[in-house]
Scaffold this active site. Structure first.
Site, PDB file in Angstrom:
ATOM      1  N   HIS A 111      28.161  20.663  48.084  1.00 25.94           N
ATOM      2  CA  HIS A 111      28.673  21.004  46.753  1.00 25.94           C
ATOM      3  C   HIS A 111      28.788  22.524  46.609  1.00 25.94           C
ATOM      4  CE1 HIS A 111      27.056  17.018  45.176  1.00 25.94           C
ATOM      5  NE2 HIS A 111      26.236  17.231  46.194  1.00 25.94           N
ATOM      6  N   TYR A 112      29.499  22.969  45.571  1.00 26.13           N
ATOM      7  CA  TYR A 112      29.312  24.327  45.081  1.00 26.13           C
ATOM      8  C   TYR A 112      28.780  24.243  43.653  1.00 26.13           C
ATOM      9  CZ  TYR A 112      34.084  24.027  42.984  1.00 26.13           C
ATOM     10  OH  TYR A 112      35.204  23.670  42.288  1.00 26.13           O
ATOM     11  N   THR A 113      28.136  25.307  43.209  1.00 30.76           N
ATOM     12  CA  THR A 113      27.475  25.268  41.905  1.00 30.76           C
ATOM     13  C   THR A 113      28.407  25.632  40.754  1.00 30.76           C
ATOM     14  OG1 THR A 113      26.759  27.580  42.045  1.00 30.76           O
ATOM     15  CG2 THR A 113      25.266  25.888  42.953  1.00 30.76           C
ATOM     16  N   GLU A 175      23.594  22.240  47.563  1.00 34.81           N
ATOM     17  CA  GLU A 175      24.405  23.029  46.639  1.00 34.81           C
ATOM     18  C   GLU A 175      24.553  24.448  47.185  1.00 34.81           C
ATOM     19  OE1 GLU A 175      26.009  22.509  43.831  1.00 34.81           O
ATOM     20  OE2 GLU A 175      25.258  20.623  42.973  1.00 34.81           O
ATOM     21  N   HIS A 223      31.561  16.714  47.948  1.00 37.49           N
ATOM     22  CA  HIS A 223      31.423  16.004  46.674  1.00 37.49           C
ATOM     23  C   HIS A 223      32.781  15.431  46.252  1.00 37.49           C
ATOM     24  CE1 HIS A 223      29.485  16.136  42.374  1.00 37.49           C
ATOM     25  NE2 HIS A 223      29.608  14.913  42.847  1.00 37.49           N
ATOM     26  N   ASP A 233      34.520  20.160  44.422  1.00 27.66           N
ATOM     27  CA  ASP A 233      33.660  20.957  45.296  1.00 27.66           C
ATOM     28  C   ASP A 233      33.375  20.283  46.636  1.00 27.66           C
ATOM     29  OD1 ASP A 233      32.282  19.231  43.375  1.00 27.66           O
ATOM     30  OD2 ASP A 233      30.410  19.970  44.201  1.00 27.66           O
TER      31      ASP A 233
END
Length: 342
Positions: A111-113, A175, A223, A233
């Protein structure tokens, strides 16, 4: 005297006249032993001695695999053994561990935040979402662990891949601190690249997790792969091909195979069949079979376009317009050939 001799002679005569059959009956013959069928002796295969459980200050560990690794089974424990403590009874590990078991951790999701470092830490550690690990963007050598790998973190949400759903139950989430995207005037999403330091951290962390839990390449996902209609993401700037080429992480297609399919697609009028319901259904079926959760509507509906966009983020990041053009189609064919559903 004459009388005595007469009696002796008479006795001899009587004996000599006795039938031989009776004589045989009175003779002794030893009996031949009767052979009895032998009872088969069951030989039990000796049970292999199980490695000892390590005890460190009263905490038990078992770090050896005795299960069948070819079936993705593994008995090793990468943390302390958790056991029940029933009141009045003693739980013993005389027969521990059973070989018929494997890990809960079957997927790795990236994921990215969409938040800066400090905000990412606060949200992922203090609110209703979480991940097992957080990779910062501060240039140091630290990776933050937020959730025990044996526990479920809340990172995937409503999700699916192939035959599995609710992937929080079976995955580890990573993440990565990244600003995500902004949209330009035309609505196109403009994403932010990842730093080299972050990519190296993610690669080292992912490799460790994949190796320990024997996670197959088909289960290392974005994700956006497991929730394509609502998530983007880690986006098209995440270097999936670099992770595949340099670290043997995740999936990627073979270029020669992709080129063969591309030549086939461009040798015909690919655009002429684009709106053919049969072609649309074929594309949807292939995406679904490859792994994406997708309804077979036979139309280029919003869900299908977003799924194609998610596919392009991962495997064709140069153009992520959500259109199934000849190149995207060729990549899908090459991937389906290389990673068939078993």
């Amino acid at each position: 005297m004459r009388k005595t001799l007469y009696i002796i002679g008479l006795s001899a005569f009587v004996f000599s006249c006795t039938p031989q059959q009776n004589a045989k009956k009175s003779s002794y013959k030893p009996k031949s032993p009767v052979s009895q069928p032998k009872t088969a002796i069951k030989t039990q295969t000796p049970e292999k001695p199980k490695p000892q459980i390590t005890n460190d200050h009263g905490v038990e560990f078992f770090t050896t695999n005795i299960a069948d690794a070819t079936k993705n089974d593994n008995t090793a424990s990468y943390g302390s053994i958790v056991s029940a403590k029933p009141a009045g009874y003693k739980v013993v590990k005389t027969y521990f561990p059973a070989i018929a078991q494997n890990f809960r951790q079957r997927y790795l999701i990236l994921h990215y935040t969409a938040l800066p470092d400090e905000k990412s830490i606060t949200v992922l550690s203090q609110q209703a979402v979480s991940a097992h690990y957080l990779v910062n963007n501060t240039g140091d050598n630290e990776i933050y662990q937020l959730v025990d790998e044996n526990k479920r973190s809340y990172h995937a949400g409503v999700s699916s891949w192939r035959n599995d759903k609710n992937l929080n139950d079976t995955s580890i989430g990573i993440e990565i601190v990244n600003a995500g995207y902004t949209a330009d005037a035309t609505g196109k999403k403009l994403f932010v690249p990842f730093s080299d330091d972050q990519v190296k951290k993610v690669a080292a962390l992912a490799k460790d997790i994949i190796t320990r839990y024997q996670i197959p390449a088909t289960n290392v996902l974005a994700h956006s792969d497991i929730a394509p209609t609502r998530k983007q993401d880690p986006g098209p700037f995440f270097p999936w091909k670099k992770l595949y080429d340099q670290y043997q992480i995740g999936m990627w297609y073979d270029e020669a195979s992709k080129q063969s399919y591309y030549d086939l697609a461009t040798s015909t009028d690919f655009t002429a069949k684009y709106n053919d319901p049969a072609f649309i259904s074929s594309v949807q079926t292939q995406l679904q079979k490859f792994g994406y959760g997708l309804d077979l509507s036979g139309k280029w509906d919003d869900g299908t376009k977003k799924t194609i966009e998610a596919f392009q983020y991962h495997f064709r990041p140069q153009n992520y317009d959500g259109i199934m053009d000849a190149e995207t189609w060729s990549i899908l064919q090459a991937l389906s050939l290389k990673y068939p559903v078993k």
